[in-house]
Design an enzyme around this catalytic site. Structure first.
Site, mmCIF file in Angstrom:
data_model
loop_
_atom_site.group_PDB
_atom_site.id
_atom_site.type_symbol
_atom_site.label_atom_id
_atom_site.label_comp_id
_atom_site.label_asym_id
_atom_site.label_seq_id
_atom_site.Cartn_x
_atom_site.Cartn_y
_atom_site.Cartn_z
ATOM 1 N N ARG A 50 0.844 -1.216 0.000
ATOM 2 C CA ARG A 50 0.000 0.000 0.000
ATOM 3 C C ARG A 50 0.868 1.250 0.000
ATOM 4 O O ARG A 50 0.572 2.235 -0.670
ATOM 5 C CB ARG A 50 -0.957 0.020 1.212
ATOM 6 N N TYR A 102 -16.140 15.964 -16.460
ATOM 7 C CA TYR A 102 -16.492 14.535 -16.467
ATOM 8 C C TYR A 102 -17.589 14.249 -15.428
ATOM 9 O O TYR A 102 -17.507 14.727 -14.281
ATOM 10 C CB TYR A 102 -15.226 13.722 -16.157
ATOM 11 N N ASP A 174 -7.222 17.896 -15.388
ATOM 12 C CA ASP A 174 -7.511 16.522 -15.805
ATOM 13 C C ASP A 174 -7.089 16.421 -17.271
ATOM 14 O O ASP A 174 -7.722 16.998 -18.147
ATOM 15 C CB ASP A 174 -9.012 16.249 -15.613
HETATM 16 C C1 LIG Z 1 -12.785 8.227 -17.300
HETATM 17 C C2 LIG Z 1 -12.484 9.582 -16.801
HETATM 18 C C3 LIG Z 1 -12.303 9.838 -15.422
HETATM 19 C C4 LIG Z 1 -12.493 8.761 -14.373
HETATM 20 O O1 LIG Z 1 -11.589 7.735 -14.481
HETATM 21 P P1 LIG Z 1 -11.880 6.211 -14.031
HETATM 22 O O2 LIG Z 1 -10.617 5.509 -14.411
HETATM 23 O O3 LIG Z 1 -13.077 5.745 -14.794
HETATM 24 O O4 LIG Z 1 -12.134 6.230 -12.572
HETATM 25 C C5 LIG Z 1 -11.969 11.125 -15.042
HETATM 26 N N1 LIG Z 1 -11.838 12.119 -15.947
HETATM 27 C C6 LIG Z 1 -12.026 11.920 -17.268
HETATM 28 C C7 LIG Z 1 -11.856 13.050 -18.207
HETATM 29 C C8 LIG Z 1 -12.349 10.644 -17.744
HETATM 30 O O5 LIG Z 1 -12.550 10.460 -19.052
#
Ligand SMILES: *Cc1c(COP(=O)(O)O)cnc(C)c1O
Length: 383
Positions: A50, A102, A174
């Protein structure tokens, strides 16, 4: 050494020298939950998975090198990466985010962190002036997601970073939709980048994972502490899969976006299509910004079909190569219907306000031969 290597070389070489036993050509998987100590003070750098694992560490070094960060933490999912970052804030803190982020991020902000006392403003971030107006004395974070899903609107990263610096807020971007091959937010002044490695970084639709990359040691230490304390790290096997996927990131992204550009052009001139959303088209409202802050236009293409919901449904179910499924970024092409899939958790009213209609279709363009993809789309539109 890695700083002097070009991007594609880093993809292949960073994080692959973990095997002192046999000098294997690739990073081994170390599934061990625990690691031995030779005396009460000495171990070989890992004690418990972890807290740290050699295979996960290899992936973290690799992604940090691709984004140009000081460190990375690899997490179990994209959402666990976001959850970890949100734990940097406390009740009373204010976060500014886009109103077209998202869906899972929106839900986490709204349903989990807002009730804990984090104040969140969802605004139209396409205009940086709106961000400036939304700043409050308690603003601690500005959350950037660009391009957005599914309409591929852009946020001007440098303009938002300047506003954040003016008010002492942390910027988080992101970068899932473009990957570091096409956009590197840290180079534009962003503090923290997060990824769903489920998408382009892994690229083969066979793992869910996440990553958090920090520009500075102060944040990296805080995030490293949180990942361990919250138990967010990914499994060694998942880390190994993502590390393998990343080796081909550059050539994959080139193939993805070459296909996407051809598909966007075809759809743009097609009689059964009302409108195409793709930042590579000159008609896209943020085409100039995309050229400035991205190294390419990516491989997500969204379009409105002419007609009604039933017409959109017919197009999607007639496609043969584009599988009707959520997610994106894999080598295989997918088609999704935002209205009932990715954006179903929004109210119909807010979907319409965001510009998502019942005729809006999103494709994640894969790396198949472009002529097969074009033919598949044509037959579905013309049937
Ligand atoms: C898919 C996605 C997420 C979330 O990711 P997971 O791996 O599904 O938890 C967050 N931000 C964006 C832009 C995504 O496309």
């Amino acid at each position: 050494m890695t700083e002097s290597l070009r991007f594609e070389t880093r993809c292949v070489h960073v994080g692959v020298d973990k095997d002192s036993a046999y000098d294997s050509a690739i990073t081994p998987i170390y599934p061990s939950s625990t690691f031995g100590w030779s005396d009460l003070k000495t171990n070989k750098g890992y004690e418990y998975t972890r807290s740290g694992n050699p295979t996960r560490r290899a992936l973290e070094e690799n992604i940090a090198a691709l984004e140009g960060g000081v460190d990375c933490k690899a997490t179990a999912t994209g959402m666990s990466a976001i959850t970890t970052v949100l734990h940097m804030f406390k009740p009373g803190d204010h976060i500014i985010a886009g109103n077209d982020i998202y869906g899972g991020t929106y839900r986490l902000f709204e349903a989990v962190f807002a009730p804990l006392g984090i104040e969140i403003s969802f605004i139209n971030m396409q205009d940086a002036a709106n961000v400036r107006k939304a700043v409050k004395p308690n603003t601690r974070c500005i959350w950037i997601e660009t391009p957005s899903n599914p309409l591929l609107n852009l946020v001007d990263i440098e303009a938002v970073v300047e506003i954040a610096r003016g008010c002492g807020a942390l910027t988080v971007a992101d970068n899932t939709f473009l990957s570091p091959y096409l956009q590197r937010p840290l180079e534009l002044g962003v503090d923290v980048v997060i990824h769903s490695t489920t998408k382009y970084l892994n690229g083969h639709s066979d793992v869910v994972g996440g990553a958090i990359v920090s520009a500075r040691k102060e944040q990296a230490d805080k995030i490293g502490y949180l990942v361990n304390a919250l138990g967010q790290g990914c499994s060694p096997f998942d880390a190994w899969l993502v590390l393998r996927g990343i080796k081909t990131l550059g050539p994959r992204m080139e193939a993805h976006q070459r296909n996407a550009a051809a598909i966007a052009r075809m759809l743009d001139g097609h009689a059964a299509v009302e409108r195409v959303y793709y930042p590579g088209l000159e008609s896209h409202p943020h085409h100039a910004l995309a050229k400035k802050q991205q190294k390419g236009f990516g491989a997500m293409v969204t379009f409105d079909v002419k007609g009604d919901r039933a017409r959109a449904e017919r197009v999607m179910t007639r496609l043969k190569l584009f599988r009707l499924a959520e997610s994106l970024g894999g080598v295989e092409s997918l088609v999704a219907y935002p209205d009932t899939m990715s954006h179903a958790s929004m109210t119909e009213e807010s979907r319409r306000a965001a510009g998502i209609s019942e005729r809006t279709v999103r494709v994640s363009v894969g790396i198949e031969h472009v002529d097969d993809l074009l033919a598949d789309l044509r037959q579905a539109l013309e049937a």
